[in-house]
Design an enzyme around this catalytic site. Structure first.
Site, PDB file in Angstrom:
ATOM      1  N   ASP A 297      48.768  60.899  -6.450  1.00  0.00           N
ATOM      2  CA  ASP A 297      50.026  60.253  -6.100  1.00  0.00           C
ATOM      3  C   ASP A 297      49.865  59.253  -4.966  1.00  0.00           C
ATOM      4  OD1 ASP A 297      51.064  63.522  -4.824  1.00  0.00           O
ATOM      5  OD2 ASP A 297      49.468  62.182  -4.166  1.00  0.00           O
TER       6      ASP A 297
ATOM      7  N   ASP B 163      57.795  74.499  -2.819  1.00  0.00           N
ATOM      8  CA  ASP B 163      58.758  74.667  -3.909  1.00  0.00           C
ATOM      9  C   ASP B 163      58.042  74.718  -5.254  1.00  0.00           C
ATOM     10  OD1 ASP B 163      59.855  71.156  -3.959  1.00  0.00           O
ATOM     11  OD2 ASP B 163      57.884  72.095  -4.129  1.00  0.00           O
TER      12      ASP B 163
ATOM     13  N   HIS C  58      55.796  72.765  -6.565  1.00  0.00           N
ATOM     14  CA  HIS C  58      55.503  71.529  -7.299  1.00  0.00           C
ATOM     15  C   HIS C  58      54.021  71.210  -7.288  1.00  0.00           C
ATOM     16  CE1 HIS C  58      56.213  69.204  -3.355  1.00  0.00           C
ATOM     17  NE2 HIS C  58      54.927  69.079  -3.605  1.00  0.00           N
TER      18      HIS C  58
ATOM     19  N   GLU D  15      58.582  67.393  -8.624  1.00  0.00           N
ATOM     20  CA  GLU D  15      59.573  68.256  -7.969  1.00  0.00           C
ATOM     21  C   GLU D  15      60.224  69.187  -8.983  1.00  0.00           C
ATOM     22  OE1 GLU D  15      60.390  66.301  -4.043  1.00  0.00           O
ATOM     23  OE2 GLU D  15      58.943  67.737  -4.836  1.00  0.00           O
TER      24      GLU D  15
END
Lengths: 277, 424
Positions: free
Chosen positions: A72, A141, A143, A148
């Protein structure tokens, strides 16, 4: 999956680095047959990168015939900004090893056509013959990359808007000024990583424990995107004790009991020196 | 395959296994050079997909920006204030020799001289880039003649001058030319000095206060008019007094215009300033300290008689003797290892310490960090002269003038524009 549990962060980083090293050396990459490696950023893989650099400086590992693909990059952040993922990769990895610049691939968050950039990235991966080993991390979370909660489990490389939680968490790198934190990123999709021939997820620290639990002891769910790897034929989760705090005792005992089998993957440690004619 | 040549074909050198002075710290980083400038390797990697053509192994040594000496009167038998038959040859000789001390840029200094000397010498001391032939000339430092008689030090009294109106006319009458001039030292208490300070500062010439009887308010006024340096702090000025700090008080003055720094030269040779005084100045205003040698022609020379400007001095061995007299000034003999006297006086007149000796002595005497000692000889003089965007640092895009030092801060190699110009 393989769940490899080490006592602490340093040992987990070292195990992961040894595994990557053995995989590359064993593969015997050449100019006609590159080893393609997917790479993460963030604080978790720093120890692993340090060990890989050490192996390179000792002459045991070369990246000359390795191609890398990062997961990313922020959108709109200047490439030479100290918090860009280009800067991260340069300072923490590329500048210390013998990788050739044209063999590194990081998404360009300043491209004029972001969608075209994402499509081109997917094509570059295909052209390179697919990813041999994709190394990643996990967010609190659950991811993977910037996929997400709610991201499609078959998603491809695309533009993602960051969740408020993530922006707040990142503010510490931007002088605690929320207005300076990028709100969009380019990220590989869950599907992109699933296409890799092998996946290794690094998970360390108690704050990741709940996400690890959701990822491996509950069902496949797009709210915890790392859970998708339950359906991948070759995934290794490398973690430290703290990351296992939310798992069942039974799970932990089972996999700890398998460490002698897991360790056969990293012992003996292979070196390019053994293969130089 | 050094790069995709999108920017340049020129060869790239990478210095590895070194600690470089960057962001005020010594860091284990490689130094990249191309076409005489420091190169940004990250930009090279991502934009040009380039890498080094050759690597130089520095074997764990230190790389610092090349030293800059803004006050040097000569050396190796050359006296810049003499109108010799081969002025340029003389400067070139000194420029070449000081590479051994790690100096990559300097300001040849002229002490108070008669007008015809200035008219003759100034046009010959040209600004020029350094290279294998020697350190670069940044510009001339004119120390005088507009200085105080009481504080003239080694300068000959008959050539001192005052300002008539202080404007350009005065300056041109005495100096003849102002091209090639980088700095002027003057005494601000002289009438009409404000006009001179304005005129010089407006031309980008650094005005320095020195050889002066000024009190603090006169000095502060001079700073407000544009003065930005103090010539050899403590020497040739009123001593610090707690109710009348004099020029020394500029170090902690609250009337320096915002955004400006007052820099001050220190001759850290162990003689011109007591180490305790050096420490007081350094602690009061560390960012302004600039190491200078104030070296005279005898620097680097064997024993004998020499001239300094228009006067005569004797050196024997490492000690000074008064010209014509047989005895040594015993009160001072034990300290004049690197200095000497003017005939008939007990006045210090320049030093023969080299810049690298000054860096080492400053570090020992002040207990400062290696980084601070190196910056006092490189970054601070560059900042004072307003050239820190190209000299005095190892920032990307600046001139690749640097020195390779070992941990004792001994110079091992000197580079100008990325080329090795001296090695031990």
């Amino acid at each position: 999956m393989r769940l490899v549990i080490l006592d602490d962060y340093d040992l987990a980083s070292e195990w992961a680095a040894k595994y990557i090293r053995n995989r590359i050396v064993q593969f015997k990459p050449t100019a006609d047959r590159y080893f393609t490696l997917g790479l993460p950023t963030g604080s978790t893989p720093l120890g692993c990168y340090r060990k890989l650099i050490e192996y390179h400086k000792n002459g045991d590992l070369s990246f000359k015939f390795v191609k890398t693909f990062n997961m990313d990059e922020y959108v709109g952040l200047p490439r030479d900004h100290p918090e860009s993922y280009h800067s991260y990769m340069w300072n923490n990895f590329f500048k210390h090893i013998d990788i050739e610049p044209q063999n590194t691939h990081i998404l360009d968050g300043n491209a004029s056509d972001l969608q075209a950039e994402c499509a081109a990235f997917e094509q570059q991966i295909t052209a390179a013959g697919g990813i041999e080993l994709f190394v990643g991390g996990i967010g609190p979370d659950g991811h993977i990359a910037f996929n997400e909660p709610g991201s499609s489990l078959v998603s491809r490389t695309r533009v993602k808007t960051l969740a408020k939680d993530t922006i707040v968490a990142n503010a510490r790198f931007f002088g605690n000024d929320l207005s300076k934190v990028p709100t969009m990123t380019l990220t590989v999709g869950v599907g992109t990583v699933m296409d890799a021939r092998e996946v290794m997820i690094l998970i360390t620290g108690a704050h990741k424990a709940f996400a690890l639990y959701k990822a491996i002891e509950e069902g496949v769910n797009h709210m915890w995107t790392v859970s998708a790897f339950q359906q991948h034929p070759r995934t290794i989760f490398v973690c430290d004790e703290d990351a296992t705090l939310e798992l069942r005792v039974k799970t932990v005992k089972y996999f700890k009991g398998l460490m002698h089998v897991h360790n056969q993957l990293v012992e003996p440690m292979l070196s390019v020196k053994d293969y130089i004619d | 395959m050094p790069s995709n040549k999108s920017v340049s074909d020129a060869p790239i050198t990478q210095f590895v296994n070194c600690r470089i002075l960057k962001d005020h710290k010594l860091q284990w980083e490689d130094l990249w050079v191309r076409e005489g400038k420091i190169l940004n390797p990250e930009k090279l990697f991502f934009d040009e997909e380039g890498f080094a053509d050759h690597k130089v192994d520095c074997e764990d040594k230190i790389i610092a920006p090349g030293f800059i000496d803004v006050q040097i009167n000569g050396g190796y038998g050359i006296d810049f204030s003499q109108a010799s038959s081969d002025i340029r040859g003389g400067v070139a000789l000194v420029a070449k020799k000081i590479l051994e001390h790690g100096v990559t840029s300097f300001c040849p200094t002229l002490v108070t001289s008669p007008s015809d000397i200035y008219h003759k010498v100034i046009p010959e001391l040209r600004v020029q880039d350094g290279g294998p032939e020697g350190a670069g000339v940044l510009g001339i430092h004119l120390e005088g003649p507009f200085i105080s008689e009481e504080k003239r030090g080694a300068h000959p009294p008959k050539f001192l001058r005052t300002f008539k109106a202080g404007g350009l006319a005065d300056l041109m009458e005495i100096y003849g030319h102002l091209d090639n001039v980088a700095m002027v030292t003057l005494a601000p208490e002289l009438a009409n000095s404000a006009a001179a300070i304005h005129e010089l500062s407006g031309r980008g010439i650094a005005v320095s206060l020195g050889h002066s009887m000024a009190d603090l308010s006169q000095a502060e006024e001079a700073v407000q008019h544009g003065a930005k340096f103090i010539t050899h702090l403590f020497n040739a000025m009123l001593p610090f007094h707690h109710r009348d700090p004099g020029i020394v008080g500029l170090l902690t003055s609250d009337r320096v215009p915002p955004g400006r720094t007052v820099y001050y030269g220190m001759i850290a040779d162990g003689i011109h300033t007591h180490p305790a005084a050096l420490r007081i100045a350094h602690r009061a205003h560390p960012a302004g300290l600039v190491l200078v040698t104030d070296a005279v022609m005898a620097m680097g020379l064997p024993p004998g008689r020499h001239t300094l400007g228009q006067q005569q001095i004797d050196i024997q061995g490492l000690h000074a003797y008064l010209t014509g007299l047989r005895h040594l000034l015993s009160a001072f003999s034990h300290v004049f290892i690197h200095s000497f006297l003017i005939s008939g006086t007990t006045t210090l007149s320049g030093s023969i310490a080299t810049m690298d000796m000054c860096v080492r002595h400053f570090r020992e005497a002040s207990g400062c960090t290696v980084e601070a000692a190196l910056e006092a000889a490189s970054l601070h003089p560059a900042q004072m002269l307003g050239i820190s965007h190209r000299k005095g640092t190892l920032e990307y895009g600046t001139d690749a003038d640097f020195v390779v030092l070992d941990d004792t801060l001994t110079v091992r190699e000197t580079y100008i524009a990325g080329q090795q110009v001296w090695r031990k």
